[in-house]
Scaffold this motif. Structure first.
Motif, mmCIF file in Angstrom:
data_model
loop_
_atom_site.group_PDB
_atom_site.id
_atom_site.type_symbol
_atom_site.label_atom_id
_atom_site.label_comp_id
_atom_site.label_asym_id
_atom_site.label_seq_id
_atom_site.Cartn_x
_atom_site.Cartn_y
_atom_site.Cartn_z
ATOM 1 N N ALA A 166 0.823 -1.203 0.000
ATOM 2 C CA ALA A 166 0.000 0.000 0.000
ATOM 3 C C ALA A 166 0.859 1.256 0.000
ATOM 4 O O ALA A 166 0.671 2.149 -0.823
ATOM 5 N N ALA A 204 2.743 1.716 -3.295
ATOM 6 C CA ALA A 204 1.884 2.190 -4.372
ATOM 7 C C ALA A 204 1.695 3.700 -4.237
ATOM 8 O O ALA A 204 1.774 4.445 -5.208
ATOM 9 N N HIS A 205 1.508 4.112 -2.983
ATOM 10 C CA HIS A 205 1.349 5.536 -2.704
ATOM 11 C C HIS A 205 2.628 6.272 -3.115
ATOM 12 O O HIS A 205 2.593 7.278 -3.799
ATOM 13 N N SER A 253 2.785 6.467 -6.804
ATOM 14 C CA SER A 253 1.733 7.213 -7.482
ATOM 15 C C SER A 253 1.972 8.719 -7.391
ATOM 16 O O SER A 253 1.567 9.461 -8.273
ATOM 17 N N GLN A 254 2.689 9.140 -6.326
ATOM 18 C CA GLN A 254 2.918 10.586 -6.190
ATOM 19 C C GLN A 254 3.747 11.147 -7.353
ATOM 20 O O GLN A 254 3.281 12.046 -8.038
ATOM 21 N N LEU A 286 4.313 9.812 -10.186
ATOM 22 C CA LEU A 286 3.629 9.571 -11.456
ATOM 23 C C LEU A 286 2.527 10.598 -11.675
ATOM 24 O O LEU A 286 2.315 11.075 -12.793
ATOM 25 N N THR A 287 1.814 10.937 -10.607
ATOM 26 C CA THR A 287 0.772 11.956 -10.706
ATOM 27 C C THR A 287 1.374 13.291 -11.127
ATOM 28 O O THR A 287 0.874 13.964 -12.035
ATOM 29 N N ARG A 329 12.648 10.308 -9.121
ATOM 30 C CA ARG A 329 12.112 9.922 -7.816
ATOM 31 C C ARG A 329 11.367 8.580 -7.934
ATOM 32 O O ARG A 329 11.538 7.680 -7.117
ATOM 33 N N ILE A 386 3.505 7.380 8.238
ATOM 34 C CA ILE A 386 2.489 8.438 8.191
ATOM 35 C C ILE A 386 1.109 7.823 8.296
ATOM 36 O O ILE A 386 0.264 8.226 9.093
ATOM 37 N N MET A 387 0.896 6.765 7.493
ATOM 38 C CA MET A 387 -0.412 6.118 7.499
ATOM 39 C C MET A 387 -0.738 5.533 8.859
ATOM 40 O O MET A 387 -1.891 5.449 9.244
ATOM 41 N N ASP A 439 2.068 16.136 -0.898
ATOM 42 C CA ASP A 439 3.260 16.049 -1.735
ATOM 43 C C ASP A 439 3.453 17.334 -2.527
ATOM 44 O O ASP A 439 2.609 17.719 -3.337
ATOM 45 N N VAL A 471 3.215 17.116 -6.372
ATOM 46 C CA VAL A 471 1.852 16.867 -6.834
ATOM 47 C C VAL A 471 1.049 18.179 -6.766
ATOM 48 O O VAL A 471 0.334 18.540 -7.704
ATOM 49 N N HIS A 497 -3.727 4.631 -3.908
ATOM 50 C CA HIS A 497 -4.212 3.266 -3.723
ATOM 51 C C HIS A 497 -5.282 3.322 -2.666
ATOM 52 O O HIS A 497 -5.033 3.688 -1.535
ATOM 53 N N PRO A 539 -1.926 7.978 -11.103
ATOM 54 C CA PRO A 539 -1.896 9.342 -11.642
ATOM 55 C C PRO A 539 -3.182 9.655 -12.396
ATOM 56 O O PRO A 539 -3.737 8.812 -13.060
#
Lengths: 597, 208
Positions: A377, A380-381, A384-385, A387-388, A424, A464-465, B14, B17, B86, B107
């Protein structure tokens, strides 16, 4: 006793001179015999030579000698000749003295006062004696109860020396004393030999007993070298069979033995047979390939014994030697079997150690992958940051480019950000790859602070989570440790996951996780301190044991893996409760001693 | 009321982001304000104009879901578009049930994001309009006297003037006068419209 019997029997022609002479001779013989009784092996040769000299002088002949035969081959060879006379060349009874040899083997005394006394059947022997300048000679078989050990002889370069019966009888008595000495010497020598062999065996067994798989090759090479030196053989090879029965590796002294070139030999070894080949001609038809290899490699007579561990052939020990006779000796085969056992045990130990190593690697791999599952999890987070950011930036740039007036400066700025975020993302993936990699252990000098930092970075979003504040207290000027980076990351990761798990249950107070590095004497220490409920006293001593878990979830392997890895690095693990609450788990590693490359 | 450009409020821990989303939304002609945490966002206070919230689910401190709950609890209506790397199913269900416009996976593609933001803006507009209307109806209700309110509450339940008069202890004629006043003050053109207005503000008959 025997001398007295002899003295009684020899009272045939009692002339005064003869009697006086006989007395002198008897005195000499008994002195010699007595002197030989307690002689020790190293002094044998000198003592016998001195005795020969005295007898030759007393008898008034020119030469005297003693030839030992060991299993049909020449052994000890001693002679004395009057000054000015050549010592005779070593006798080779069977081709130069066939008739004499046959008589001696039957236990008969051979004597002649002149060459003409020899019968017609001894023509070859006569010619040989003539060539050597021997005119008169007596040869007495040496025996001490058992088989014939050799021959005692006295010879004259002049005709006519008489060898009366009573003299021969006395010489036979002397020969018995000599035979006794030779027999004793032989026993002592073989005892010493056996002792040396025992020593070699125990030395090898000791050398192989604490062998790590990595040291196996050089140790086997050294062992084979010692065996070659000890047995006086030319070459020795050890071959190993795998479980599926194929020959895999071989170690050899002098020459590499290519197992594939000897299929017949290999197949028979695998059936557990002892193979003894003295000549290529002995090989059966089905050994055609082996025959070619023997001829091509000019392999000498070979003996091969299978190596068995609990009835299973794990390999073979192969020797080649110069002496064909030697190769046939039962004693050698016996010794090879014993050596085989030592090598077989070493092979078995190596195989089981490799097996254990493989299991350990599998286990740490499983550990990593399962730890990874727990991390999915957050990873993935983590991915995804960037990539976003990349996608948004790229699409913003597309829009900027489509505009009527393109703001290039803005686009350039965006591209810079895209590159940074891409790097990154790559770092996240690399961290992931390093964790999944089922690698061979690679020990390198490394900075524990870096190892801790990498794991902390990886665990950032996880903490953090879980609403845990994580902090690092890293010692500056920490000496390097030596270890496998991925495995040590695994250790820190598992300790951190354990700490986070401990703080999973709702509890009052701050949720903090501190990772500390410190120098601890000659060791380096990493401590992971949590503010969870602590560890129950009864569990403190067990938490690093496999499958021991106090949690409802989890296999109980995380900390066991920690211990396995740390121990493999020569370090130790420990756990204790903090005075202020929570638990501290730590491991220590020795400071790197290897010079840095 | 000022005609402000639609505002997108971005909350994500972030920095890259935040920066990239802001750029992207600005390129789509939105006004953008970005916040690093739920706390920062809450400190900003409500925006009077059309706006929506682009909210990361996972954040240190207050999570996106917790912020949504807090906004609902304090009566601060926001159209929320969640974005997350996620998300497990229970979290998504919770977010959508609590009224999120959409939940996008990072994304996020610009088309999906802008479509979701447009929907959020439309909903914001609707809600804003109905809020304005409700406030107007409430204003009108507030202008009624106590007696008029009592008559209003009974009229819309279908009671006859005679019944109302009996219930309130007044004459039928007086009821008629009050009823005409209610129609006027509520600016209702018909009885049906009056009933709808009553529905909107939820007028009920007091039990007394």
């Amino acid at each position: 006793m025997k001398l007295r019997d002899l003295a009684r029997r020899a009272t045939g022609r009692p002339t005064k001179l003869v009697l006086a002479n006989r007395l002198r001779f008897e005195t000499l013989l008994s002195a010699l015999s007595a002197g030989l009784i307690h002689i020790s092996a190293p002094d044998t040769e000198v003592a016998i030579k001195r005795a020969l000299q005295q007898v030759v002088k007393f008898l008034g002949v020119d030469r005297g000698g003693l030839d030992e035969h060991v299993d049909g081959s020449p052994g000890l060879r001693l002679s004395w000749a009057r000054p000015g006379l050549r010592e005779p060349p070593p006798a080779t009874p069977d081709d130069q003295f066939p008739w004499v040899g046959a008589k001696l083997r039957q236990g008969e005394v051979v004597r002649f006062s002149r060459l003409a006394d020899l019968p017609a059947a001894a023509a070859i022997d006569r010619a040989s004696f003539e060539r050597r300048g021997t005119r008169s000679k007596v040869l007495i078989p040496l025996r001490a109860g058992g088989p014939i050990l050799g021959v005692l002889w006295f010879a004259s370069v002049r005709d006519g020396h008489a060898w009366p019966d009573d003299l021969v009888e006395r010489l036979r008595l002397l020969s018995e004393a000599f035979a006794g000495v030779l027999d004793r010497r032989r026993m002592e020598v073989s005892l010493a030999e056996r002792l040396r062999f025992e020593k070699l065996l125990s030395f090898l067994a000791a050398a192989f007993s604490h062998l790590s798989a990595a040291d196996f090759d050089p140790a086997v090479q050294r062992g084979l070298r010692q065996v070659v030196d000890f047995l006086g053989v030319d070459r020795a090879s050890l071959i190993e069979f795998t479980r599926d029965g194929t020959a895999t590796r071989s170690w050899a002294v002098e020459e590499w033995m290519n197992v594939g070139e000897f299929p017949w030999l290999t197949a028979r070894l695998q059936r557990g047979e002892v193979i003894n080949v003295s000549q290529v001609e002995e090989l059966p038809d089905e050994a055609a390939v082996d025959r070619q290899s023997y001829l091509a490699n000019r392999v000498k007579p070979q003996v091969a014994v299978p190596l068995l561990v609990s009835g299973i052939v794990v390999g073979g020990l192969i020797f080649s030697t110069v002496g064909a006779e030697r190769a046939k000796s039962d004693e050698l085969i016996q010794q090879l079997h014993l050596l085989g056992e030592v090598f077989a045990n070493a092979l078995a130990r190596k195989q089981s150690e490799l097996e254990a190593l493989r299991l350990r690697q599998d286990l740490t791999h499983i550990g990593r992958v399962s730890a990874l599952g727990e991390l999915t999890a957050s990873l993935a987070h983590e991915l995804s940051q960037p990539l976003t950011a990349i996608l948004s930036n790229a699409q913003a740039a597309q829009r900027l480019i489509d505009a009527d007036v393109v703001e290039l400066e803005k686009v350039r700025e965006i591209l810079c950000d895209i590159v940074a975020d891409d790097k990154r993302a790559a770092a996240v993936i690399n961290g992931l790859r390093a964790l999944i990699k089922k690698g061979e252990t690679e020990f390198v000098p490394l900075d524990l602070n870096e190892v801790v930092g990498a794991v902390a970075w990886l665990m950032r979003s996880d903490t953090i989570m879980r609403n845990v504040s994580m902090s690092l207290e890293l010692a500056s000027d920490l000496p390097k440790a030596c270890g496998d980076r991925v495995q040590l990351q695994q250790v820190v990761l598992n300790l951190v996951l354990n700490g986070l798990e401990a703080m999973r249950e709702p509890h009052a107070g701050p949720r903090t996780l501190v990772i500390r590095t410190a120098r601890d004497g000659a060791a380096l220490r990493v401590t992971v301190e949590d503010s969870g409920p602590g560890i129950a006293e009864k569990d403190l001593g067990h938490i690093f044991e496999p499958l021991y878990t106090t949690k409802t979830e989890g296999l109980g392997m995380g900390l066991a893996i920690v211990r396995t890895i740390v121990n493999a690095h020569g370090g130790a693990v420990g756990a204790e409760n903090n005075p202020a609450g929570g638990a501290s788990l730590r491991f220590t590693l020795p400071v790197n001693r290897e010079p840095e490359r | 009321m000022t005609a402000a450009a639609p505002l997108v409020l971005v909350v994500d821990d972030d920095p890259s982001v935040r920066k990239s989303l802001s750029r992207l939304l600005e390129s789509a002609d939105y006004a953008v304000e970005a916040f690093a945490s739920a706390g920062e966002f809450l400190a900003r206070g409500p925006h009077p104009g059309p706006c929506c919230l682009v909210l990361d689910v996972k954040m240190p401190g207050l999570t996106g879901i917790q912020l949504q709950e807090m906004l609902t609890a304090t009566g601060r209506r926001m159209s929320i578009v969640f974005v997350s790397g996620h998300v497990d199913v229970p979290t998504s269900v919770k977010a959508m049930k609590a009224g999120a416009v959409d939940l996008l996976t990072k994304p996020v593609d610009v088309r999906d994001l802008i479509a979701a933001i447009q929907r959020a803006m439309t909903r914001d507009e609707h809600e804003r309009a109905s809020e304005t209307r409700l406030a107007e109806v409430r204003r009108r209700v507030a202008m009624l006297t106590a007696r008029e309110t009592a008559v209003f509450a009974r009229v819309v339940t279908g009671m006859l003037n005679k019944q109302i008069g009996a219930a309130l202890g007044i004459g039928e004629k007086t009821v008629k006068v009050h009823r005409a006043r209610v129609m006027e003050k509520m600016q209702a053109g018909s009885f049906a419209e009056l009933v709808r207005l009553a529905d909107e503000v939820g007028v009920t008959v007091p039990n007394s």
